[in-house]
Design a protein around this motif. Structure first.
Motif, PDB file in Angstrom:
ATOM      1  N   ILE A  56      -0.168 -88.988 -11.129  1.00 16.33           N
ATOM      2  CA  ILE A  56       0.311 -87.744 -12.507  1.00 16.33           C
ATOM      3  C   ILE A  56      -0.701 -86.801 -11.829  1.00 16.33           C
ATOM      4  O   ILE A  56      -0.115 -85.743 -11.964  1.00 16.33           O
ATOM      5  N   LEU A  57      -1.854 -87.331 -11.972  1.00 22.35           N
ATOM      6  CA  LEU A  57      -2.821 -85.790 -12.143  1.00 22.35           C
ATOM      7  C   LEU A  57      -2.887 -84.937 -10.357  1.00 22.35           C
ATOM      8  O   LEU A  57      -2.640 -84.301 -10.798  1.00 22.35           O
ATOM      9  N   ALA A  58      -2.095 -85.826  -9.663  1.00 18.14           N
ATOM     10  CA  ALA A  58      -2.021 -85.448  -7.942  1.00 18.14           C
ATOM     11  C   ALA A  58      -0.704 -84.295  -8.364  1.00 18.14           C
ATOM     12  O   ALA A  58      -0.250 -83.578  -7.256  1.00 18.14           O
ATOM     13  N   THR A  59       0.598 -85.289  -9.053  1.00 15.20           N
ATOM     14  CA  THR A  59       1.620 -84.247  -9.107  1.00 15.20           C
ATOM     15  C   THR A  59       1.240 -83.294  -9.976  1.00 15.20           C
ATOM     16  O   THR A  59       1.247 -82.457  -9.053  1.00 15.20           O
ATOM     17  N   LEU A  60       0.425 -82.927 -10.603  1.00 16.19           N
ATOM     18  CA  LEU A  60      -0.594 -81.868 -11.166  1.00 16.19           C
ATOM     19  C   LEU A  60      -1.157 -80.448 -10.581  1.00 16.19           C
ATOM     20  O   LEU A  60      -0.699 -79.358 -10.460  1.00 16.19           O
ATOM     21  N   ARG A  61      -1.455 -81.718  -9.708  1.00 20.93           N
ATOM     22  CA  ARG A  61      -3.008 -80.858  -8.073  1.00 20.93           C
ATOM     23  C   ARG A  61      -1.502 -79.804  -7.365  1.00 20.93           C
ATOM     24  O   ARG A  61      -2.139 -78.723  -7.607  1.00 20.93           O
ATOM     25  N   ARG A  62      -1.189 -80.944  -7.198  1.00 23.21           N
ATOM     26  CA  ARG A  62      -0.120 -80.407  -5.694  1.00 23.21           C
ATOM     27  C   ARG A  62       1.136 -79.102  -7.017  1.00 23.21           C
ATOM     28  O   ARG A  62       1.977 -78.328  -5.651  1.00 23.21           O
ATOM     29  N   ALA A  63       1.491 -79.196  -7.953  1.00 25.07           N
ATOM     30  CA  ALA A  63       2.031 -77.655  -8.286  1.00 25.07           C
ATOM     31  C   ALA A  63       1.170 -76.974  -8.476  1.00 25.07           C
ATOM     32  O   ALA A  63       2.708 -75.900  -8.723  1.00 25.07           O
ATOM     33  N   GLY A  64       0.606 -76.671  -8.462  1.00 28.02           N
ATOM     34  CA  GLY A  64      -0.648 -75.330  -7.488  1.00 28.02           C
ATOM     35  C   GLY A  64      -0.623 -74.807  -9.059  1.00 28.02           C
ATOM     36  O   GLY A  64      -0.044 -75.467 -10.073  1.00 28.02           O
ATOM     37  N   ALA A  65      -2.189 -74.142  -9.151  1.00 23.53           N
ATOM     38  CA  ALA A  65      -1.997 -72.915  -9.830  1.00 23.53           C
ATOM     39  C   ALA A  65      -1.095 -72.471 -10.547  1.00 23.53           C
ATOM     40  O   ALA A  65      -0.027 -72.381 -10.783  1.00 23.53           O
ATOM     41  N   PRO A  66      -1.151 -73.089 -12.567  1.00 27.16           N
ATOM     42  CA  PRO A  66      -2.273 -73.551 -12.908  1.00 27.16           C
ATOM     43  C   PRO A  66      -1.910 -74.701 -13.453  1.00 27.16           C
ATOM     44  O   PRO A  66      -2.895 -75.215 -14.006  1.00 27.16           O
ATOM     45  N   HIS A  67      -1.589 -75.797 -12.765  1.00 20.57           N
ATOM     46  CA  HIS A  67      -1.278 -77.047 -12.560  1.00 20.57           C
ATOM     47  C   HIS A  67      -1.211 -77.141 -14.063  1.00 20.57           C
ATOM     48  O   HIS A  67      -1.439 -78.166 -14.690  1.00 20.57           O
ATOM     49  N   ARG A  68       0.437 -77.044 -14.200  1.00 21.58           N
ATOM     50  CA  ARG A  68       0.934 -76.905 -15.275  1.00 21.58           C
ATOM     51  C   ARG A  68       2.259 -77.754 -15.357  1.00 21.58           C
ATOM     52  O   ARG A  68       2.445 -77.036 -14.616  1.00 21.58           O
ATOM     53  N   LEU A  69       2.585 -78.731 -15.887  1.00 25.20           N
ATOM     54  CA  LEU A  69       4.416 -79.283 -16.093  1.00 25.20           C
ATOM     55  C   LEU A  69       5.063 -79.270 -16.957  1.00 25.20           C
ATOM     56  O   LEU A  69       3.556 -80.238 -17.904  1.00 25.20           O
ATOM     57  N   SER A  70       6.193 -79.765 -17.593  1.00 27.03           N
ATOM     58  CA  SER A  70       6.891 -80.037 -18.515  1.00 27.03           C
ATOM     59  C   SER A  70       6.429 -81.229 -17.987  1.00 27.03           C
ATOM     60  O   SER A  70       6.600 -81.685 -16.641  1.00 27.03           O
ATOM     61  N   PRO A  71       6.757 -82.033 -19.380  1.00 29.84           N
ATOM     62  CA  PRO A  71       6.962 -83.637 -18.810  1.00 29.84           C
ATOM     63  C   PRO A  71       7.994 -84.522 -18.258  1.00 29.84           C
ATOM     64  O   PRO A  71       7.923 -84.844 -17.738  1.00 29.84           O
ATOM     65  N   GLY A  72       8.952 -83.668 -18.750  1.00 25.77           N
ATOM     66  CA  GLY A  72      10.181 -83.614 -18.110  1.00 25.77           C
ATOM     67  C   GLY A  72      10.470 -83.789 -16.549  1.00 25.77           C
ATOM     68  O   GLY A  72      10.586 -84.397 -15.697  1.00 25.77           O
ATOM     69  N   ASP A  73       9.478 -82.663 -15.671  1.00 29.85           N
ATOM     70  CA  ASP A  73       8.793 -82.729 -14.161  1.00 29.85           C
ATOM     71  C   ASP A  73       8.167 -83.764 -14.196  1.00 29.85           C
ATOM     72  O   ASP A  73       8.422 -83.882 -13.008  1.00 29.85           O
ATOM     73  N   LEU A  74       6.971 -83.684 -14.695  1.00 33.76           N
ATOM     74  CA  LEU A  74       6.771 -84.834 -14.484  1.00 33.76           C
ATOM     75  C   LEU A  74       7.091 -86.491 -14.576  1.00 33.76           C
ATOM     76  O   LEU A  74       6.745 -87.221 -13.520  1.00 33.76           O
ATOM     77  N   LEU A  75       8.409 -86.380 -15.022  1.00 35.05           N
ATOM     78  CA  LEU A  75       9.284 -87.846 -15.024  1.00 35.05           C
ATOM     79  C   LEU A  75      10.040 -87.808 -13.783  1.00 35.05           C
ATOM     80  O   LEU A  75      10.518 -88.576 -13.734  1.00 35.05           O
ATOM     81  N   ALA A  76      10.147 -86.461 -13.824  1.00 37.10           N
ATOM     82  CA  ALA A  76      11.422 -86.410 -12.290  1.00 37.10           C
ATOM     83  C   ALA A  76      10.174 -86.844 -11.190  1.00 37.10           C
ATOM     84  O   ALA A  76      11.309 -87.398 -10.557  1.00 37.10           O
ATOM     85  N   THR A  77       9.587 -86.620 -11.205  1.00 38.00           N
ATOM     86  CA  THR A  77       8.521 -87.281 -10.067  1.00 38.00           C
ATOM     87  C   THR A  77       8.137 -89.118  -9.693  1.00 38.00           C
ATOM     88  O   THR A  77       7.788 -89.623  -8.815  1.00 38.00           O
ATOM     89  N   THR A  78       8.275 -89.867 -11.250  1.00 32.12           N
ATOM     90  CA  THR A  78       8.497 -91.023 -11.028  1.00 32.12           C
ATOM     91  C   THR A  78       9.414 -91.764 -11.260  1.00 32.12           C
ATOM     92  O   THR A  78      10.153 -90.931 -11.621  1.00 32.12           O
ATOM     93  N   MET A  79       9.354 -93.416 -10.992  1.00 31.11           N
ATOM     94  CA  MET A  79      10.450 -94.103 -11.429  1.00 31.11           C
ATOM     95  C   MET A  79       9.695 -95.149 -12.762  1.00 31.11           C
ATOM     96  O   MET A  79      10.522 -96.189 -13.099  1.00 31.11           O
ATOM     97  N   VAL A  80       9.545 -94.111 -14.258  1.00 30.18           N
ATOM     98  CA  VAL A  80       9.400 -94.571 -14.858  1.00 30.18           C
ATOM     99  C   VAL A  80      10.451 -94.507 -16.275  1.00 30.18           C
ATOM    100  O   VAL A  80      10.684 -92.647 -16.449  1.00 30.18           O
ATOM    101  N   THR A  81      10.592 -95.151 -17.985  1.00 34.06           N
ATOM    102  CA  THR A  81      10.402 -94.175 -18.955  1.00 34.06           C
ATOM    103  C   THR A  81      10.161 -93.610 -19.553  1.00 34.06           C
ATOM    104  O   THR A  81       9.206 -92.944 -19.302  1.00 34.06           O
TER     105      THR A  81
END
Length: 160
Positions: A56-81
């Motif tokens: 999760i932290l790495a996904t936010l970091r890779r997103a670039g400044a300001p290092h913010r994503l919606s929970p849905g965007d985070l969810l799309a990068t993983t295979m969890v509920t």
């Protein structure tokens, strides 16, 4: 001869009618995954991170400044509920590594953002993580790494 070779020899002796070559390939991949996972988990543990929290932290970091994503965007990068993602975000928030912010483009939504402590933690962890990965593939030449990567990409594509 490695551990897998010994198993294959036994199966060839006991069941010469079976082609056990794929068993060797998959057995080695399984054993290798265990060794790789242990090394990576040890590296991340030195930063008080689990693989899932690092993800999760790495996904936010890779997103670039300001290092913010919606929970849905985070969810799309993983295979969890979504419930699992919410729990992971809650844990990182309690640790002071992320914060939830109002989404200025969606009055009902939130964004998950790295805190300064979270950014510092992931920066240190990713530096060590990459160094660990370099060491892990160090037994292979550059050409061998490229060839293995191409073969694994082709194999993975058959499933994805």
């Amino acid at each position: 001869m490695d551990h897998v070779d010994a198993i294959l020899a036994q199966w060839r002796r006991e069941r010469p009618d079976l082609d056990v070559e794929p068993m060797g390939l998959l057995g080695r991949m399984t054993r290798l995954t265990t060794h790789l996972r242990h090394a990576i988990e040890s590296t991340l543990a030195r930063h008080d991170l689990s693989p899932s929290s690092f993800d999760i932290l790495a996904t936010l970091r890779r997103a670039g400044a300001p290092h913010r994503l919606s929970p849905g965007d985070l969810l799309a990068t993983t295979m969890v509920t979504s419930g699992t993602m919410t729990n992971r975000i809650d844990q990182l928030e309690r640790a002071g590594l992320v914060e939830r912010l109002a989404n200025p483009q969606d009055g009902r939504g939130v964004l998950v953002a790295l805190t300064p402590a979270g950014l510092a933690r992931v920066e240190a962890a990713v530096t060590d993580h990459v160094a660990t990965q370099v060491a892990l593939v160090g037994a292979l030449s550059d050409d061998e790494r490229r060839a293995l990567d191409a073969l694994l990409a082709r194999f993975l594509a058959a499933f994805e």
